[in-house]
Design an enzyme around this catalytic site. Structure first.
Site, short mmCIF file in Angstrom:
data_model
loop_
_atom_site.label_atom_id
_atom_site.label_comp_id
_atom_site.label_asym_id
_atom_site.label_seq_id
_atom_site.Cartn_x
_atom_site.Cartn_y
_atom_site.Cartn_z
N LYS A 172 33.32 4.90 89.18
CA LYS A 172 32.32 5.91 89.59
C LYS A 172 31.93 5.74 91.06
O LYS A 172 31.93 6.70 91.82
CB LYS A 172 31.08 5.81 88.69
CG LYS A 172 29.87 6.57 89.22
CD LYS A 172 28.65 6.41 88.35
CE LYS A 172 27.87 5.13 88.52
NZ LYS A 172 26.93 5.06 89.65
N ASN A 173 31.59 4.51 91.42
CA ASN A 173 31.04 4.32 92.77
C ASN A 173 32.11 4.41 93.86
O ASN A 173 31.79 4.64 95.02
CB ASN A 173 30.25 3.01 92.84
CG ASN A 173 28.95 3.12 92.05
OD1 ASN A 173 28.50 4.22 91.72
ND2 ASN A 173 28.35 1.98 91.71
N CYS A 178 19.04 5.76 90.71
CA CYS A 178 18.29 4.98 89.74
C CYS A 178 17.11 4.29 90.42
O CYS A 178 17.24 3.81 91.55
CB CYS A 178 19.19 3.93 89.08
SG CYS A 178 20.39 4.64 87.96
N1 EPU Z 1 19.67 -1.86 101.60
C1 EPU Z 1 18.82 -1.81 102.68
N2 EPU Z 1 19.04 -0.85 103.63
C2 EPU Z 1 20.07 0.04 103.54
C3 EPU Z 1 20.94 -0.03 102.42
C4 EPU Z 1 20.71 -1.00 101.48
O1 EPU Z 1 17.88 -2.60 102.78
O2 EPU Z 1 20.20 0.87 104.44
C5 EPU Z 1 19.44 -2.89 100.58
C6 EPU Z 1 19.15 -2.29 99.20
O3 EPU Z 1 17.79 -1.94 99.05
C7 EPU Z 1 19.59 -3.41 98.29
C8 EPU Z 1 20.79 -4.01 99.02
O4 EPU Z 1 20.65 -3.60 100.40
O5 EPU Z 1 18.58 -4.36 98.20
C9 EPU Z 1 22.15 -3.58 98.52
O6 EPU Z 1 22.19 -2.16 98.43
P1 EPU Z 1 23.55 -1.34 98.56
O7 EPU Z 1 23.46 -0.51 99.78
O8 EPU Z 1 24.70 -2.27 98.41
O9 EPU Z 1 23.45 -0.42 97.29
P2 EPU Z 1 23.61 1.15 97.18
O10 EPU Z 1 24.65 1.64 98.14
O11 EPU Z 1 22.27 1.79 97.18
C10 EPU Z 1 25.54 0.97 95.44
C11 EPU Z 1 25.79 1.52 94.06
C12 EPU Z 1 24.87 0.84 93.07
C13 EPU Z 1 25.12 -0.66 93.10
C14 EPU Z 1 24.95 -1.18 94.54
C15 EPU Z 1 25.30 -2.66 94.67
C16 EPU Z 1 26.51 3.80 94.47
C17 EPU Z 1 26.22 5.23 94.39
N3 EPU Z 1 25.55 2.96 94.08
O12 EPU Z 1 24.17 1.26 95.72
O13 EPU Z 1 25.23 1.34 91.80
O14 EPU Z 1 24.19 -1.31 92.28
O15 EPU Z 1 25.80 -0.45 95.43
O16 EPU Z 1 26.60 -2.92 94.27
O17 EPU Z 1 27.60 3.40 94.84
C18 EPU Z 1 24.93 1.81 89.51
O18 EPU Z 1 26.12 2.18 89.49
O19 EPU Z 1 24.24 1.68 88.46
C19 EPU Z 1 24.31 1.51 90.80
C20 EPU Z 1 23.00 1.35 90.95
#
Ligand code: EPU
Length: 380
Positions: free
Chosen positions: A22-23, A117
């Site tokens: 998915k991601n 989420c």
């Molecule tokens: N973060 C920041 N600033 C940013 C971006 C992220 O502080 O600009 C922090 C976040 O708050 C978090 C950490 O960095 O504490 C990691 O966040 P990341 O950016 O890796 O997560 P994301 O891109 O928001 C994606 C997946 C999530 C998955 C995470 C970690 C998608 C759409 N979402 O989220 O998927 O948990 O990476 O692997 O790709 C799920 O599938 O259930 C899901 C939540």
């Protein structure tokens, strides 16, 4: 409200085929509009978020043809609108990938602030820092992230925190910037590599994806490709843990076992058998589960997306387990439902203590987010 009624108590036994990640799909479908030529993508998971994203890119003018349930053909040459906003796109996280994709190709994007989420603050400051470093003006106004640039220029970007979303988003925009970009402290998740492979198959020049330094030499144009998305590591892990929770015997097929090593290692540690094949893993749980400790970390650490499921499983392990969630600050929403089912869990900030119980009981519970739902299904 959508409901599942589950009658528990049976071991899960059999084989299951895993779909596309998915991601990875959410980023790849967004990146597909970066060429004016036609892109065919296979192994697309047919889930709400991918469909919302496909509808959004159709709304701004891209042609989207669904060849079958898991194959789409996209042509981005008809895009005339750079404003992506509707009530559905506002609810998903991955809308942010359209900023990187549109900014890279058209040097402008206005995209609804991402939802997703409710598992913590989830800022997008690192995405914005990356776009700004490439030369874009970026602001947030009227519920939109707005990014414009005369031109994008390659640069050196250090990510203060390992972020999957920011790494992929900057990689997309930098693919069509002038010159060389280096992303340091990049995320190493398998789907970061998959998106890089996809972009490279369209003519991008990205090296180092899968390590913490990614080097991108921008190109002027991207071209047509046919690409198949990698299997979903988290879906696979979900079935592996569900097999363990039900004292089952499940062969999870169409996976890349290397991507599942953190999950397999945890299952072995708590007393399950895990057998690896070329593109499958078999999990057998015939002995009582032992206690363990786990800390979620970016890849190759134990994935945060598996943590709610692991908690469900550990409610049945003997003794005291400790779970530390280091990626998201509020990702224990499953604990409430698990406790309603008879689990003994105490939360203190980002740490959860799970004291094993003999069994769980049916109850009416509420899935507050995606993986919370999977954890409660597994427990049920
Ligand atoms: N973060 C920041 N600033 C940013 C971006 C992220 O502080 O600009 C922090 C976040 O708050 C978090 C950490 O960095 O504490 C990691 O966040 P990341 O950016 O890796 O997560 P994301 O891109 O928001 C994606 C997946 C999530 C998955 C995470 C970690 C998608 C759409 N979402 O989220 O998927 O948990 O990476 O692997 O790709 C799920 O599938 O259930 C899901 C939540």
């Amino acid at each position: 409200m959508e409901q599942y009624v589950i009658k528990g108590g049976n071991p899960l036994v059999g084989e299951v085929e895993i779909g596309g990640a998915k991601n990875a799909a959410l980023a790849i479908l967004s990146a597909a509009v970066m060429t004016d030529e036609t892109v065919t993508i296979e192994n697309v998971p047919n889930v709400r978020d991918t469909n919302v994203l496909l509808n959004a890119i159709e709304e701004i003018g891209a042609r989207v043809e669904r060849l079958d349930a898991h194959t789409v053909r996209i042509n981005g040459s008809f895009i005339r609108d750079f404003n992506v906003d509707n009530e559905f796109i506002r609810k998903i996280r991955a809308s942010y990938y359209l900023i990187g994709a549109l900014l890279g190709k058209y040097k402008r994007a206005e995209v609804a602030l991402p939802g997703g989420c409710n598992i913590g603050g989830r800022p997008i400051d690192l995405h914005m820092k990356g776009f700004r470093a490439l030369g874009a003006d970026v602001d947030i106004k009227y519920g939109l992230v707005r990014a414009y640039a005369e031109k994008l220029t390659g640069t050196h970007i250090y990510l203060d925190k390992v972020s999957v979303g920011a790494t992929i988003n900057i990689m997309m925009a930098a693919s069509m910037a002038e010159g060389k970009t280096i992303i340091e402290n990049a995320a190493k998740e398998p789907h970061v590599v998959d998106v890089a492979n996809f972009l490279n198959s369209m003519g991008a020049n990205i090296r180092g994806a899968g390590t913490d330094v990614i080097r991108i030499v921008g190109v002027e144009k991207l071209h047509a490709t046919e690409y198949s998305i990698i299997p979903d590591q988290i879906e696979a892990g979900t079935f592996m843990l569900a097999a363990a929770a039900t004292k089952g015997d499940v062969t999870v097929k169409n996976v890349i076992p290397k991507h599942l090593e953190a999950i397999s290692a945890k299952l072995l540690e708590i007393g399950c058998e895990v057998e690896e094949f070329d593109d499958a893993v078999r999990v057998v749980a015939s002995k009582p589960l032992r206690h363990t400790q786990v800390t979620t970390l970016p890849y190759p650490g134990f994935p945060t997306d598996m943590q709610p499921l692991l908690m469900a499983l550990l409610t049945l392990a003997k003794g005291h387990c400790m779970i530390s969630e280091t990626v998201f600050e509020a990702r224990f929403s499953q604990a409430e439902g698990l406790c309603r089912m008879g689990a003994d869990i105490r939360i203190a900030g980002r740490r959860a203590s799970v004291f094993g119980v003999e069994r769980l009981f049916g109850a009416e519970v509420f899935a507050k987010d995606l993986r919370c739902g999977a954890a409660l299904l597994c427990a049920a």
